[in-house]
Write an enzyme that holds these catalytic residues in place. Structure first.
Site, mmCIF file in Angstrom:
data_model
loop_
_atom_site.group_PDB
_atom_site.id
_atom_site.type_symbol
_atom_site.label_atom_id
_atom_site.label_comp_id
_atom_site.label_asym_id
_atom_site.label_seq_id
_atom_site.Cartn_x
_atom_site.Cartn_y
_atom_site.Cartn_z
ATOM 1 C CD1 TRP A 151 0.579 -23.998 11.989
ATOM 2 C CD2 TRP A 151 3.140 -24.167 12.548
ATOM 3 N NE1 TRP A 151 1.524 -23.240 13.457
ATOM 4 C CE2 TRP A 151 3.190 -23.550 13.364
ATOM 5 C CE3 TRP A 151 4.333 -24.995 11.404
ATOM 6 C CZ2 TRP A 151 4.076 -22.882 13.444
ATOM 7 C CZ3 TRP A 151 5.435 -24.644 12.052
ATOM 8 C CH2 TRP A 151 5.428 -23.349 13.683
ATOM 9 C CG ASN A 152 4.184 -29.023 13.478
ATOM 10 O OD1 ASN A 152 3.808 -29.308 13.248
ATOM 11 N ND2 ASN A 152 5.545 -28.576 14.767
ATOM 12 C CE LYS A 175 -9.534 -25.430 11.342
ATOM 13 N NZ LYS A 175 -8.273 -24.883 10.997
ATOM 14 C CB SER A 178 -5.928 -21.691 9.050
ATOM 15 O OG SER A 178 -4.922 -21.067 9.811
ATOM 16 C CD GLU A 251 2.061 -35.094 19.008
ATOM 17 O OE1 GLU A 251 3.318 -33.983 19.953
ATOM 18 O OE2 GLU A 251 2.108 -34.261 18.251
ATOM 19 C CB CYS A 285 5.661 -31.613 19.532
ATOM 20 S SG CYS A 285 4.468 -30.393 18.712
ATOM 21 C CD GLU A 380 6.875 -26.964 22.303
ATOM 22 O OE1 GLU A 380 6.487 -27.767 21.861
ATOM 23 O OE2 GLU A 380 5.440 -26.336 22.171
HETATM 24 C C1 SIN Z 1 6.304 -32.450 15.965
HETATM 25 O O1 SIN Z 1 6.472 -32.008 15.854
HETATM 26 O O2 SIN Z 1 4.721 -32.241 16.461
HETATM 27 C C2 SIN Z 1 6.052 -34.017 15.459
HETATM 28 C C3 SIN Z 1 7.298 -34.737 15.425
HETATM 29 C C4 SIN Z 1 7.435 -36.084 14.118
HETATM 30 O O3 SIN Z 1 6.700 -36.427 14.502
HETATM 31 O O4 SIN Z 1 8.667 -36.342 14.701
#
Ligand code: SIN
Length: 476
Positions: A151-152, A175, A178, A251, A285, A380
């Site tokens: 979702w991010n 997918k 949600s 990832e 991430c 995290e």
């Molecule tokens: C991520 O947070 O999974 C991706 C971040 C990015 O593509 O810069």
């Protein structure tokens, strides 16, 4: 929502589909439902897999020219509908509209880059050691691909997977998270307008993440699964995919260090820290999780960072001049609260912020003198919290940076070229930002080492993930 791209349906075999059961998508800034989408089942997912398998028979035979032209057309449509896409994104994931506009461009840079790079999926001719043989390699798409996205980054994490998949000649079952299905469905509509054949891209909206994930990972018709999300879920999917020896790209989570050496340009380091930490309210991430600052500049860096952080405005991303939106949900907010409380309990001082505001909003926060035993040093946080740790020597900084099972992104600031070379080679992560807080780029390989994942996305490496190398041996 008043947009032709806002569609409350899933997309299977070229049709937008309803289902009896639906689920609401909540705007995290207002806590109000933005809309409802079908809550599809494993059986619906199998229908989509069959559609993708049928479509693959024709799609794999199209020429690279046809496929890259179509991907280019989708790129042009994304540009045309940029504002609508950005508004949908802000309303479903909460990031400020200015950031959503940047994400649409970032997402689209994958469409553009792969529309070009697809034309260069060269094979090889191999000099034969024996007379009478000719040896060649060609590259072909792996087949039906499953993509599971978070979702991010509701659009960029999709295009980073589907652009190379489509140009490679693969068909896709996607997918989306949600929490953020509407960006994915809007993209499906644009692929339909562009003329992508039915069944080539299918979107499954569902709250049954476990059931759908298991089906996508274990169904033998699917040849590859690409996942962006947590290390825990990635590990489960890898186990499920092992039964059919599927190719996997993972990832996964990070715990990015950001080292500031005493020879750094401190003002630049502060700018990099803001970029590397506060994008999407810290919910990336690659977000900086641990700031290691050399003792002699520790106070100065902390003060300058606090001064910049105090300028960040928190609020609904649809309003003007907002830099930090809400957390995605209560679970996300609780984790941030827990990390701050735990750090304080273990001796950290709050240099700025430290409190929830209201609903899902949390103050941009700076913690100093954080213990290496604090949760925030190990996991995290996925929120707008900077944890600062002092260090004495280069060796210590490298040891602390590498003291984690994760290895996605790392950043450091120094003006000493020799140190830059030394440190970048010793840091255990897939990506290193040297005097920058931003590494993401469609033409560069994105991915992690250790428990942060497998494989790369973006760049020619990201295309290889969707291609098989076939060896052809010609006798005379
Ligand atoms: C991520 O947070 O999974 C991706 C971040 C990015 O593509 O810069």
């Amino acid at each position: 929502m008043n947009s032709t791209l806002f569609i409350e349906k899933a997309y299977i075999d070229g049709k937008f589909v309803h289902s009896e059961k639906t689920f609401p998508v909540i705007n995290p800034a207002t806590l109000l439902p933005l809309g409802h989408v079908p809550d599809l089942t494993v059986k619906d997912c199998q229908t989509a897999i069959n559609a993708a398998e049928n479509a693959w028979k024709q799609w794999q035979k199209t020429t690279i020219g046809e496929r890259t032209t179509l991907v280019r057309k989708i790129f042009e449509l994304i540009n045309e509908y940029k504002t609508e896409l950005a508004e949908i994104m802000t309303k479903e994931c909460g990031k400020p509209l200015t950031e959503s506009l940047v994400e649409v461009d970032y997402a689209n840079s994958y469409m553009e880059w792969y529309a070009e790079e697809g034309k260069r999926t060269y094979g090889e001719t191999i000099p034969a050691l024996k007379e009478g043989t000719r040896l060649l390699t060609i590259k072909q798409g792996v087949g039906v691909v499953a993509a599971i996205t978070p979702w991010n980054f509701p659009l960029a994490m999709i295009t980073r997977k589907i652009a190379p998949a489509l140009v490679a000649g693969c068909t896709v079952i996607l997918k989306p998270a949600s929490q953020t299905p509407f960006s994915a469905i809007a993209l499906a509509r644009l692929t339909e307008i562009a003329g992508l054949p039915k069944g080539v891209l299918n979107i499954i909206t569902s709250t049954d993440s476990n059931g759908i994930g298991n089906e996508l990972a274990s169904n033998p018709a699917i040849r590859k699964i690409s996942f962006t999300g947590s290390t825990k879920v990635g590990s489960i999917l890898m186990q499920q995919a092992a039964g059919t020896i599927k190719r996997v790209s993972m990832e996964l989570g990070g715990n990015a260090p950001f080292i500031v050496f005493d020879d750094a340009d401190i003002d630049e380091a502060v700018k990099g820290a803001i970029a590397g930490k506060f994008r999407n309210a810290g919910q990336t991430c690659v977000a900086v999780n641990r700031f290691y600052v050399q003792r002699s500049i520790y106070q100065e860096f902390a003060q300058k960072l606090s001064a910049e952080v105090s300028k960040l405005r928190v609020g609904n991303g649809m309003e003007n001049n907002i830099q930090v939106g809400p957390l995605i949900n209560v679970k996300g907010l609780d984790k941030v609260k827990q990390h701050v409380a735990d750090a304080v309990e273990k001796g950290a001082k709050i240099a700025f912020g430290g409190n929830p505001i209201k609903d899902l909003f949390f103050e941009p926060t700076i913690l100093t003198d954080v213990s290496h035993d604090a949760l925030i040093a190990k996991e995290e946080t996925f929120g707008p919290v900077c944890a600062l740790f002092p260090f004495e020597t280069e060796e210590e900084a490298i040891r602390l940076a590498n003291d984690t099972p994760f290895g996605l992104a790392a950043y450091f600031y120094s003006t000493n070229i020799y140190r830059c070379q030394r440190v970048s080679e010793q840091i255990e992560s897939g990506m290193v930002g040297i005097n920058t807080g931003m590494v993401s780029n469609a033409s560069a390989p994105f991915g992690g080492v250790k428990q942060s994942g497998l494989g790369r996305e973006g760049s020619s490496h990201g295309l290889s993930e969707y291609l098989e190398v076939k060896y052809l041996c010609f006798g005379t």
